[in-house]
Design a protein around this motif. Sequence first.
Motif, short mmCIF file in Angstrom:
data_model
loop_
_atom_site.label_atom_id
_atom_site.label_comp_id
_atom_site.label_asym_id
_atom_site.label_seq_id
_atom_site.Cartn_x
_atom_site.Cartn_y
_atom_site.Cartn_z
N GLY A 107 0.80 -1.22 0.00
CA GLY A 107 0.00 0.00 0.00
C GLY A 107 0.83 1.26 0.00
O GLY A 107 0.31 2.35 -0.30
N ASP A 108 2.13 1.16 0.31
CA ASP A 108 3.00 2.32 0.30
C ASP A 108 3.37 2.70 -1.13
O ASP A 108 3.26 1.90 -2.07
N HIS A 109 3.86 3.92 -1.28
CA HIS A 109 4.31 4.44 -2.57
C HIS A 109 5.78 4.81 -2.45
O HIS A 109 6.23 5.35 -1.44
N VAL A 110 6.56 4.49 -3.50
CA VAL A 110 7.98 4.81 -3.51
C VAL A 110 8.33 5.51 -4.82
O VAL A 110 7.81 5.16 -5.89
N LEU A 111 9.19 6.51 -4.73
CA LEU A 111 9.74 7.17 -5.91
C LEU A 111 11.15 6.63 -6.14
O LEU A 111 11.97 6.60 -5.21
N ILE A 112 11.43 6.20 -7.36
CA ILE A 112 12.73 5.62 -7.70
C ILE A 112 13.33 6.41 -8.85
O ILE A 112 12.68 6.65 -9.86
N SER A 113 14.57 6.79 -8.71
CA SER A 113 15.27 7.55 -9.73
C SER A 113 15.40 6.73 -11.02
O SER A 113 15.68 5.53 -10.99
N ASP A 114 15.22 7.40 -12.14
CA ASP A 114 15.26 6.75 -13.45
C ASP A 114 16.63 6.14 -13.76
O ASP A 114 16.73 5.26 -14.61
N CYS A 115 17.66 6.60 -13.08
CA CYS A 115 19.03 6.20 -13.43
C CYS A 115 19.58 5.12 -12.52
O CYS A 115 20.80 4.91 -12.48
N MET A 149 5.24 13.33 -5.46
CA MET A 149 5.00 12.91 -4.09
C MET A 149 3.50 12.75 -3.83
O MET A 149 2.68 13.52 -4.36
N THR A 150 3.14 11.77 -3.04
CA THR A 150 1.75 11.57 -2.63
C THR A 150 1.72 11.36 -1.11
O THR A 150 2.76 11.14 -0.49
N PRO A 151 0.53 11.40 -0.51
CA PRO A 151 0.46 11.12 0.94
C PRO A 151 0.93 9.72 1.30
O PRO A 151 1.27 9.45 2.46
N ARG A 152 0.98 8.80 0.33
CA ARG A 152 1.43 7.43 0.60
C ARG A 152 2.92 7.21 0.33
O ARG A 152 3.42 6.11 0.50
N THR A 153 3.62 8.26 -0.12
CA THR A 153 5.04 8.13 -0.44
C THR A 153 5.83 7.99 0.86
O THR A 153 5.88 8.90 1.67
N LYS A 154 6.47 6.85 1.02
CA LYS A 154 7.24 6.57 2.23
C LYS A 154 8.75 6.60 2.01
O LYS A 154 9.52 6.69 2.96
N LEU A 155 9.15 6.50 0.73
CA LEU A 155 10.58 6.41 0.44
C LEU A 155 10.86 7.05 -0.91
O LEU A 155 10.12 6.84 -1.87
N VAL A 156 11.95 7.81 -0.96
CA VAL A 156 12.51 8.32 -2.21
C VAL A 156 13.87 7.66 -2.35
O VAL A 156 14.73 7.77 -1.47
N TYR A 157 14.08 6.95 -3.47
CA TYR A 157 15.31 6.20 -3.67
C TYR A 157 16.01 6.73 -4.91
O TYR A 157 15.45 6.71 -6.01
N VAL A 158 17.24 7.20 -4.73
CA VAL A 158 17.99 7.79 -5.84
C VAL A 158 19.34 7.10 -5.97
O VAL A 158 19.82 6.43 -5.06
N GLU A 159 19.94 7.27 -7.15
CA GLU A 159 21.34 6.91 -7.34
C GLU A 159 22.02 8.17 -7.85
O GLU A 159 21.61 8.74 -8.85
N CYS A 160 23.06 8.59 -7.14
CA CYS A 160 23.70 9.86 -7.48
C CYS A 160 25.21 9.75 -7.24
O CYS A 160 25.62 9.45 -6.11
N PRO A 161 26.00 9.98 -8.28
CA PRO A 161 25.64 10.12 -9.69
C PRO A 161 24.99 8.85 -10.23
O PRO A 161 25.20 7.76 -9.71
N GLY A 162 24.21 9.02 -11.29
CA GLY A 162 23.41 7.92 -11.79
C GLY A 162 24.23 6.86 -12.50
O GLY A 162 25.33 7.11 -13.01
N SER A 163 23.66 5.68 -12.57
CA SER A 163 24.30 4.57 -13.26
C SER A 163 24.36 4.86 -14.76
O SER A 163 23.42 5.39 -15.34
#
Length: 397
Positions: A107-115, A149-163
């Motif tokens: 039920g949670d929402h996560v944002l994942i970096s495109d890279c 972002m939404t009210p259910r977003t619990k995690l933002v996951y990035v890779e920096c610098p990107g792959s």
Amino acid sequence: MPYDSHAPRLATRLVKGGTSTVVDGGRAVNPPVVRASTALFETMADLNDARSRRSTERLFTYGARGNPTGFALEDVVSGLEGGYRTRLFPTGLAAIAMVFLAYLRPGDHVLISDCVYQPLRHFARTFLEPWGIDITYVRADGSDVASRMTPRTKLVYVECPGSLLYELCDLPALAELAHRHGALLAADNTWGSGVQYQPLMLGADISVMAATKYLSGHSDVMMGTVTTTEAAWQPLATMSDAQGVAVSADDAYLVLRGTRTLGARLALHEQHALDVAHWLTTQPAVARVFCPALPEHPGHALWQRDCTGTNGLISFELSQVSAEAADRFVDGLSLFGIGASWGGFESLATVVNVASARTCEDWRTAGPIVRLHVGLEDPRDLIEDLAHSLGAIERNG
């Protein structure tokens, strides 16, 4: 009464002998390799006390919860990352997966970096989505995170610098945004190795590294690490213990040994890679060179602000060349091994399919992209090797 005899029988002597590592004299520079599943205690009270505290304290109680050799490596990584504590995992992907398992629920929402590292997309598709996690991929530079972002977003996951292309994002700004929405920020820091980049010091809650790469440095061991702030630690520890995740003492020792030369190796990787990168920018067959240390690289200003150097990774786009010719270019190299990993002492080359690795940007019209890991060989020899193979595809198409 405990058994007491001055002459135990053979089977007993074989079991009881040679178990003490305490000797007179000096001590070894490095910690011993402690191969152990079972930990022994003097009394039941000691055993019960350790069990009562092991969920929140680092204690040697059983091999599945870590061992003293691994603890030594954890301390080194925590120091590199500037974090509270570290947990070790059998691979970098296992470390990444545990982050999602520890901090997300159906039920949670996560944002994942495109890279991100491509196998993460496979994990998301085959496990997270069926498990009921809502996933949104965001631009590599993080420019659309606020709108996603939404009210259910619990995690933002990035890779920096990107792959693959080494895109930069404004990590402090993303940390502030995530925290304002009640979400955690996790960063894949394999590129930075805790030396050139420190996500936790820039506001992230969780930092992941594939110790397989530069921390090991010798292409002979698999391992991942996760380091967190104190506030974020307990879910990771609890989930890792619940799944019995651990690494062998031998592998921990190899990575620990690699960290001793990490700074010196990275300095050479950086020097050699920049020599190669600057040379590539002068080649007519090269359309673009991707390296965050180059002034023309997108995000170079963020690299200057947040990083203390670069490493051996560079990628470049070939112009007016077919995919088959790009393969022939890599095949024609003699000093670069053909391999998908990086971070060891050796130079590597591979053709990467960025179009299939990105969903927020369309790379289908770009020319073939070659990724290099520039190793510790003399960069003059590497440049001569690259020049020879480039010349061959320029002549033959």
